[in-house]
Write a protein that holds these residues in place. Structure first.
Motif: not given
Length: 256
Positions: A32-35, A1-20
C-alpha cells in the motif's frame, strides 16, 4: 482518510508534502505504501504549481524498510521489491527538488529513500542502519542511490557491518545534508524549501539533470534480480524469520 490510507498528501504554496503515515508498522514500505507513494510522486511531478517535493513522516520512525511481513516465500513478486526501484529512480531523476525529512530511525530501504533525495534534513534523534546483511539480504537496489551520495569508505563499512549510526555520523558520511536539534527540524526544512523554491523551475530541472548526469550506480534490473534472489534464499528467509521471532539468526555466533 480511509483505513488503508498510509500516505498523507498536501499541496500548499508550491510545496507537495508526502507524509509516510503508517506508524503501526514503522512506516514500512508495504504494498500500500509503495503504490500510494508512486501515485503521489507522479501527481506532484505533473502538477505545474508544485515547485518542491517534501518526504516527511508521522510517528517516531521515518521508515523501517521493506515490510517483511510481505517478504516471505520464494517468488519475487511476493517479496515486495518490484516497485521500489521505480520509486527510487523517480525521486533521483525528478526535475523538481526533493527534500527528505527524518526525525527518527531509518533502516534499509528507508535509508535508500532518503539517499535518493536532493537534500536531507535530520533531527538529532534520527538514526540509520543498512540492516540487510544481518537479515541475510543484500542491499542491492538501494546501493544505486547510496553509493553515489556517501563517502566510499564510510558506505563500505556501514553496509558491511549493518551497525546503527546517528545523524552526525550520517552528515559526516554524506547521507545527511542538514543536521539540527529535534526542535529545529521544521525551521530547517522551511529554510531549505525557501532556498530551493527561489530557483527558476527550468533552471533547477536542468541543473539537476547535470548533477545526475553520471547516472545511477548499476543497472536496476541486475540489482533487482540480486535483491530478489537473496530475499528468496535460505539465508534471507532465515534472517526474516529471526527478525520476526526476535531471536538471533543461525549465523550469529553464540555468546560465550
Amino acid at each position: 482518510m480511509t483505513s488503508d490510507r498510509v500516505l498523507q498528501v498536501s499541496v500548499s504554496r508550491g510545496v507537495a508534502t508526502l507524509t509516510l503515515d503508517s506508524p503501526s508498522n514503522r512506516n514500512a514500505l508495504s504494498r500500500a505504501m509503495r503504490a500510494q507513494l508512486r501515485s503521489a510522486l507522479a501527481d506532484a511531478l505533473d502538477d505545474e504549481d508544485v515547485r518542491v517535493i517534501v518526504l516527511d513522516h508521522t510517528g517516531r520512525v521515518f521508515c523501517s524498510g521493506m515490510d517483511l511481513s510481505e517478504a516471505t516465500g520464494g517468488a519475487a513478486e511476493d517479496q515486495g521489491v518490484h516497485e521500489f526501484p521505480e520509486i527510487l529512480e523517480t525521486v533521483w531523476r525528478s526535475p523538481k527538488p526533493v527534500l527528505g525529512v527524518v526525525r527518527g530511525p531509518a533502516r534499509a530501504g528507508g535509508v535508500g529513500l532518503l539517499a535518493a533525495c536532493d537534500v536531507v534534513v535530520a533531527g538529532g534523534s534520527a538514526t540509520f542502519a543498512f540492516s540487510e546483511v544481518r537479515l541475510g539480504i543484500v542491499p542491492a537496489v538501494i546501493s544505486a542511490v547510496v553509493l553515489p551520495r556517501m563517502l566510499p569508505h564510510v558506505a563500505h563499512r556501514l553496509l558491511l557491518t549493518g551497525e546503527v549510526f546517528d545523524a552526525a555520523a550520517a552528515a559526516a558520511g554524506g547521507l545527511v545534508d542538514v543536521c539540527v536539534p529535534d526542535d529545529a527540524v521544521d525551521a530547517a526544512v522551511a529554510a531549505q524549501v525557501t532556498a530551493l523554491a527561489a530557483g527558476a523551475p527550468a533552471a533547477l530541472a536542468e541543473t539537476k539533470r547535470l548533477l545526475r548526469a553520471g547516472g545511477l550506480r548499476g543497472s536496476f534490473d541486475e540489482l533487482l534480480e540480486l535483491s530478489a534472489r537473496f530475499f528468496a534464499s535460505e539465508e534471507g528467509q532465515e534472517g526474516i524469520a529471526a527478525f520476526r521471532e526476535k531471536r538471533p539468526a543461525r549465523w550469529v555466533p553464540a555468546a560465550d
